[in-house]
Write a protein that holds these residues in place. Structure first.
Motif, PDB file in Angstrom:
ATOM      1  N   PHE A  82      33.102  28.879  54.259  1.00 45.64           N
ATOM      2  CA  PHE A  82      33.996  29.108  55.383  1.00 45.64           C
ATOM      3  C   PHE A  82      35.426  29.352  54.905  1.00 45.64           C
ATOM      4  N   PHE A  83      35.828  28.587  53.904  1.00 43.22           N
ATOM      5  CA  PHE A  83      37.167  28.783  53.338  1.00 43.22           C
ATOM      6  C   PHE A  83      37.336  30.236  52.870  1.00 43.22           C
ATOM      7  N   TRP A  84      36.362  30.717  52.105  1.00 42.57           N
ATOM      8  CA  TRP A  84      36.497  32.072  51.567  1.00 42.57           C
ATOM      9  C   TRP A  84      36.359  33.132  52.653  1.00 42.57           C
ATOM     10  N   TYR A  85      35.593  32.783  53.695  1.00 44.53           N
ATOM     11  CA  TYR A  85      35.506  33.697  54.832  1.00 44.53           C
ATOM     12  C   TYR A  85      36.885  33.849  55.477  1.00 44.53           C
ATOM     13  N   VAL A  86      37.568  32.733  55.671  1.00 46.38           N
ATOM     14  CA  VAL A  86      38.910  32.774  56.271  1.00 46.38           C
ATOM     15  C   VAL A  86      39.859  33.563  55.359  1.00 46.38           C
ATOM     16  N   VAL A  87      39.751  33.316  54.046  1.00 45.47           N
ATOM     17  CA  VAL A  87      40.599  34.047  53.100  1.00 45.47           C
ATOM     18  C   VAL A  87      40.343  35.546  53.214  1.00 45.47           C
ATOM     19  N   LEU A  88      39.063  35.908  53.206  1.00 48.42           N
ATOM     20  CA  LEU A  88      38.711  37.329  53.239  1.00 48.42           C
ATOM     21  C   LEU A  88      39.219  37.981  54.524  1.00 48.42           C
ATOM     22  N   MET A  89      38.985  37.314  55.653  1.00 48.04           N
ATOM     23  CA  MET A  89      39.437  37.883  56.925  1.00 48.04           C
ATOM     24  C   MET A  89      40.963  37.938  56.967  1.00 48.04           C
ATOM     25  N   GLY A  90      41.602  36.918  56.399  1.00 46.05           N
ATOM     26  CA  GLY A  90      43.065  36.909  56.346  1.00 46.05           C
ATOM     27  C   GLY A  90      43.593  38.108  55.570  1.00 46.05           C
ATOM     28  N   ILE A  91      42.985  38.350  54.398  1.00 49.97           N
ATOM     29  CA  ILE A  91      43.435  39.475  53.573  1.00 49.97           C
ATOM     30  C   ILE A  91      43.193  40.787  54.316  1.00 49.97           C
ATOM     31  N   LEU A  92      42.026  40.898  54.943  1.00 48.13           N
ATOM     32  CA  LEU A  92      41.731  42.135  55.668  1.00 48.13           C
ATOM     33  C   LEU A  92      42.693  42.338  56.833  1.00 48.13           C
ATOM     34  N   ALA A  93      43.019  41.233  57.527  1.00 44.24           N
ATOM     35  CA  ALA A  93      43.942  41.356  58.658  1.00 44.24           C
ATOM     36  C   ALA A  93      45.312  41.826  58.174  1.00 44.24           C
ATOM     37  N   VAL A  94      45.767  41.262  57.057  1.00 46.16           N
ATOM     38  CA  VAL A  94      47.043  41.706  56.495  1.00 46.16           C
ATOM     39  C   VAL A  94      46.946  43.185  56.118  1.00 46.16           C
ATOM     40  N   TYR A  95      45.812  43.552  55.536  1.00 47.79           N
ATOM     41  CA  TYR A  95      45.622  44.954  55.161  1.00 47.79           C
ATOM     42  C   TYR A  95      45.722  45.864  56.389  1.00 47.79           C
ATOM     43  N   VAL A  96      45.054  45.470  57.467  1.00 44.45           N
ATOM     44  CA  VAL A  96      45.064  46.296  58.674  1.00 44.45           C
ATOM     45  C   VAL A  96      46.496  46.488  59.178  1.00 44.45           C
ATOM     46  N   ILE A  97      47.261  45.399  59.161  1.00 44.83           N
ATOM     47  CA  ILE A  97      48.635  45.490  59.661  1.00 44.83           C
ATOM     48  C   ILE A  97      49.508  46.343  58.733  1.00 44.83           C
ATOM     49  N   LEU A  98      49.365  46.119  57.414  1.00 49.88           N
ATOM     50  CA  LEU A  98      50.259  46.809  56.479  1.00 49.88           C
ATOM     51  C   LEU A  98      49.864  48.268  56.250  1.00 49.88           C
ATOM     52  N   ASP A  99      48.614  48.488  55.804  1.00 50.26           N
ATOM     53  CA  ASP A  99      48.257  49.884  55.575  1.00 50.26           C
ATOM     54  C   ASP A  99      48.096  50.591  56.918  1.00 50.26           C
ATOM     55  N   GLY A 100      47.881  49.801  57.970  1.00 55.11           N
ATOM     56  CA  GLY A 100      47.807  50.373  59.310  1.00 55.11           C
ATOM     57  C   GLY A 100      49.065  51.154  59.656  1.00 55.11           C
ATOM     58  N   TYR A 101      50.232  50.584  59.344  1.00 48.66           N
ATOM     59  CA  TYR A 101      51.447  51.340  59.677  1.00 48.66           C
ATOM     60  C   TYR A 101      51.598  52.574  58.798  1.00 48.66           C
ATOM     61  N   ASP A 102      51.053  52.511  57.560  1.00 47.44           N
ATOM     62  CA  ASP A 102      51.073  53.707  56.709  1.00 47.44           C
ATOM     63  C   ASP A 102      50.245  54.834  57.320  1.00 47.44           C
ATOM     64  N   PHE A 103      49.021  54.476  57.725  1.00 47.65           N
ATOM     65  CA  PHE A 103      48.149  55.493  58.333  1.00 47.65           C
ATOM     66  C   PHE A 103      48.787  56.025  59.606  1.00 47.65           C
ATOM     67  N   GLY A 104      49.292  55.079  60.421  1.00 45.92           N
ATOM     68  CA  GLY A 104      49.897  55.468  61.683  1.00 45.92           C
ATOM     69  C   GLY A 104      51.080  56.396  61.457  1.00 45.92           C
ATOM     70  N   ALA A 105      51.909  56.047  60.477  1.00 46.43           N
ATOM     71  CA  ALA A 105      53.064  56.900  60.179  1.00 46.43           C
ATOM     72  C   ALA A 105      52.588  58.280  59.747  1.00 46.43           C
ATOM     73  N   GLY A 106      51.469  58.321  59.027  1.00 45.16           N
ATOM     74  CA  GLY A 106      50.908  59.606  58.604  1.00 45.16           C
ATOM     75  C   GLY A 106      50.474  60.449  59.796  1.00 45.16           C
ATOM     76  N   ILE A 107      49.872  59.807  60.791  1.00 44.86           N
ATOM     77  CA  ILE A 107      49.431  60.549  61.976  1.00 44.86           C
ATOM     78  C   ILE A 107      50.641  61.046  62.769  1.00 44.86           C
ATOM     79  N   ILE A 108      51.641  60.183  62.892  1.00 43.37           N
ATOM     80  CA  ILE A 108      52.880  60.597  63.565  1.00 43.37           C
ATOM     81  C   ILE A 108      53.487  61.792  62.824  1.00 43.37           C
ATOM     82  N   HIS A 109      53.470  61.709  61.502  1.00 41.98           N
ATOM     83  CA  HIS A 109      53.965  62.790  60.648  1.00 41.98           C
ATOM     84  C   HIS A 109      53.239  64.090  60.988  1.00 41.98           C
ATOM     85  N   LEU A 110      51.930  63.994  61.175  1.00 42.25           N
ATOM     86  CA  LEU A 110      51.117  65.181  61.444  1.00 42.25           C
ATOM     87  C   LEU A 110      51.460  65.800  62.806  1.00 42.25           C
ATOM     88  N   PHE A 111      51.647  64.952  63.815  1.00 45.04           N
ATOM     89  CA  PHE A 111      51.803  65.485  65.170  1.00 45.04           C
ATOM     90  C   PHE A 111      53.247  65.609  65.654  1.00 45.04           C
TER      91      PHE A 111
END
Lengths: 443, 358
Positions: B3-32
């Motif tokens: 369970f500990f490692w599950y929380v760690v993994l989900m935590g890392i993924l959530a951070v990834y979604v937020i951080l690289d999420g804005y990169d992807f989003g900025a890329g889409i804004i860039h496109l349109f």
């Protein structure tokens, strides 16, 4: 099954070979860049800072290529080698996860600062970020080679009834006798590549009579770093590593050296000759008697085991490939020591910049450390075959069971196409940086 | 330990979604939305010094998955072979688009890499949504046909799609109407998120327009979320049972809704970072709610022959998981330190960084 395994292996071999063209430069180059920056801090001579920035540009491009071609490597353990990952993930996953946590975060967080932050953070901290990038990239190499060493010489594990490898001694992963010689050998070899590139570009500038000040600086730095590192590659690290192979993988050693038949009264060292695996002999061989026994065991007439001493099912699967890879690496390594020694000798006699043939030789030598590094890794990897985990898990048992050969060939072709494009772009852009030269740096 | 490692993994993924999420989003804004050179510069400056470190969170997630849950890593990476390879290629295109554009000043060169960066960002946002959809929907573990497993119980393989395009078919594909729908949700959510980042980190001329875009897209997002809640039961008969059993988990969906409601006033916030805060809250809530809804499953089985993969039947052994805690704790402290330094050095507006100009 055969075909599937072949494409899986080709894809990994192709992507890792291409990938490692970049880190082998960046690991060594980061040290040389830090050296230039340090000289600038000490002397306040702007030449050193311009040199720093010139090599930073080349570093940045290589680093970006290394990052984008590196991500597929971590993915491929799971995508193409799922059975291997499932069985050994509890162990090799440790070191690979540590690489991500300890080095990739370090490198990536400070790379932006290193490349674009000099104005914001000042020269001293700029030097520090360079040092951190160096630390990160060498830590990354260390953890990858820890993983690699476990596959070559598994330690600290037990095997469960269902075939899974579980870790029972974490620190054994880092005291593995395979690890330290391999790591230092590899890092020194990476420094050889960088030194030859730095010296080669220096030679280019002098020969073409452009950027002479920088040409001299690069040449001088390159040959000094180059001599030291190419010596370390041979002694002690290469020597220690070869002795490890003799001890832990004697059959690999026999194949590397092209010894088909056990040589009892001292083994000869083969310099030239093409292996004929079917008839178990070497064609048009040139060899020096007894030297191999001496290099390996320190005595001239010790017996060296040949391939005939080992069951064919554990012979390396590609004996000729392994033999060539090893001999090309050793041959080039020897050449590097020779050339760098002459260059340093001329430098000491203050004649290096006028000795045209050495400058030409250094310029044309630039691609060869890449070949030596690549064949060195091929020696290691072909030497481990037919095993993924030496003596314990066969390569044929590690591939993904559900991914068909058609799908693997499809992605292999995709990688080939994509990497060709990357390679072309890379050469174009590096060429441009070199053509513009260090003088145009906006600092 | 699992369970500990599950929380760690989900935590890392959530951070990834937020951080690289804005990169992807900025890329889409860039496109349109980025029309002028100045707009484009503003966007690349806003993400330039960060995107590489942001992507490392994905690598870190992969690493933790590999060592803590090796069976899940092996199963999902080989089963989702084709989309993962395509994600890799897109990540490569996106990165070189961003890095190489500024190297040569030529309109054709710049146009090509602009599009490579923008289109790759769009497709990545779509693919990651589709990937989430696949995990929620589940797969045919053991590749059961006619009631018999044709592979080991935890292995599978999915083609890109099947002829019926349906998430309820016997032979599933990566893309069906359900996963595609989640892909679209992801694109819209990340566009909002990316636009908020640009507003936060630049003084670009686009900012007023982008606030308007965020405001409008937020209504689209709300509609999509409502629809997704109503179709969820088609792939999972009791989608909310975890939340009913354990009401504390409702904090995740609440974060998600709070994020969306916060964005209603995006046009009037004084602080440029407020919008970004709310879209981060939405992504965090949305991702964790989804994970919580299938817990303890991590990859549900769509057949009755082989059990779903849960955090308990895919984990590494206890010794490995415990020893990992030590180095992970050290590494996490370091990572947070780097993160703080990085965001301090590049704090505030980024218009003058000159990213990619060598």
């Amino acid at each position: 099954m055969e075909e599937m395994l072949f494409y899986d292996r080709m894809q990994f071999a192709f992507t890792i070979t291409f990938h490692y063209l970049f880190p082998q430069l960046t690991m060594g180059l980061s040290l040389i860049i830090v050296y230039f920056k340090w000289k600038f801090l000490k002397t306040d001579d702007i030449t050193y800072n311009k040199a720093t920035h010139f090599w930073m540009k080349i570093f940045a491009l290589n680093f970006a290529m290394g990052v984008v071609t590196g991500i597929p490597m971590e993915f491929q353990f799971g995508t193409n080698w799922a059975k291997f990952s499932e069985l050994t993930g509890g162990i090799i996953g440790q070191t690979l996860a540590m690489e991500g946590m300890f080095s990739f975060f370090l490198e990536s967080s400070f790379l932006g600062m290193f490349l674009f932050g000099e104005k914001i953070i000042g020269h001293k901290w700029h030097f520090v970020t360079g040092l951190l990038i160096f630390t990160g990239s060498w830590a990354s190499g260390f953890l990858i080679i820890a993983t690699h060493s476990w596959m070559q010489n598994p330690v600290g594990y037990e095997i469960l009834a269902n075939g899974r490898f579980v870790l029972n001694n974490f620190s054994a992963l880092f005291t593995n006798p395979w690890l330290w010689p391999s790591y230092l050998h590899n890092q020194a070899a990476s420094l050889v590549t960088s030194s030859f590139v730095v010296a080669g570009i220096g030679a280019l500038y002098i020969l073409s009579k452009r950027n002479i000040t920088y040409g001299k600086l690069f040449l001088k730095t390159g040959v000094i770093f180059g001599l030291i590192s190419s010596l370390i590659v041979a002694v002690p690290t290469g020597d220690l590593l070869a002795k490890n192979v003799v001890k832990y993988q004697p059959v690999t050693f026999a194949a590397m050296e092209g010894i088909f038949h056990t040589e009892e009264k001292g083994a000869e060292i083969v310099l030239i000759g093409q292996p004929d695996v079917k008839d178990k002999k070497l064609d048009n061989k040139i060899a020096v008697p007894n030297v191999l026994s001496f290099l390996t065991y320190g005595s001239w007439d010790t017996t060296v085991k040949g391939l005939d001493q080992f069951d064919e099912t554990i012979h390396p699967t590609n004996i000729s490939g392994l033999y060539y890879a090893y001999h090309i690496m050793v041959g080039l390594g020897t050449l590097f020591i020779g050339l760098m020694s002459l260059a340093v000798l001329q430098l000491i006699r203050k004649k290096l910049f006028e000795t045209k043939w050495i400058l030409w030789a250094l310029f044309f030598m630039m691609p060869f450390p890449y070949i030596a590094n690549t064949t060195g890794w091929y020696t290691s990897e072909l030497g481990r075959q037919p095993w993924l985990v030496y003596n314990l898990l066969r390569t044929s048992a590690g591939a993904s069971p559900t991914v068909s050969s058609g799908n693997t060939l499809f992605t292999l072709l995709g990688f080939v196409g994509l990497y060709m494009l990357l390679g072309l772009l890379f050469l174009l852009l590096v060429g441009k940086i070199i053509k513009n030269g260090p003088e145009t740096v906006k600092k | 330990m699992e369970f500990f490692w599950y929380v760690v993994l989900m935590g890392i993924l959530a951070v990834y979604v937020i951080l690289d999420g804005y990169d992807f989003g900025a890329g889409i804004i860039h496109l349109f939305f980025a029309k002028t050179e100045k707009d484009k510069k503003a966007i690349t400056n806003a993400i330039g010094p960060f995107w590489d470190a942001n992507e490392v969170w994905l690598i870190a997630a992969g690493g933790v998955l590999f060592f803590a849950f090796p069976t899940l890593y092996a199963s999902s990476f080989s089963g989702f072979y084709l989309p993962l390879m395509m994600i890799l290629w897109l990540l490569i295109f996106r990165a070189i688009g961003l890095e190489l554009r500024g190297q040569i000043h030529n309109p054709m060169w710049e146009a090509v890499w602009d599009k490579a960066f923008g289109i790759a960002s769009l497709l990545l946002a779509l693919f990651f949504g589709v990937a989430l959809g696949n995990v929620v929907r589940g797969v045919n573990l053991g590749m059961v046909t006619n009631g018999v497993s044709t592979q080991e119980a935890h292995f599978f393989f999915l083609p890109l799609w099947n002829p019926t395009f349906s998430p309820q078919a016997d032979q599933l594909g990566i893309i069906d109407w359900f996963t595609l729908f989640l892909g679209i949700v992801s694109v819209v959510a990340l566009m909002i998120h990316g636009a908020n980042w640009i507003i936060y980190k630049t003084n670009s001329d686009m900012n007023t327009k982008l606030r308007e875009v965020v405001f409008k897209l937020n209504f689209v997002l709300m509609a999509l979320v409502v629809i997704s809640l109503s179709i969820w039961h088609k792939i999972e008969p009791e989608p909310f049972h975890n939340f009913l059993d354990n009401p504390l988990l409702c904090v995740f969906p609440l974060m998600c809704f709070a994020g969306m409601f916060g964005l209603l006033k995006v046009k009037t916030y004084q602080h440029d970072g407020a919008g970004f805060l709310f879209s981060s809250l939405f992504l965090l809530g949305g991702f964790t709610s989804t994970a919580a809804s299938i817990f303890p499953n991590v990859l549900p089985s769509t057949n009755n022959v082989n059990p779903s993969l849960t955090i308990y039947n895919v984990a590494a052994d206890d010794y490995g998981l415990s020893v990992g805690v030590y180095w992970f704790a050290i590494a996490l402290v370091l990572v947070i330190t780097y993160f703080i330094i990085q965001y301090k050095v590049f704090s505030g507006k980024m218009d003058d960084v000159g990213y990619g100009e060598h």
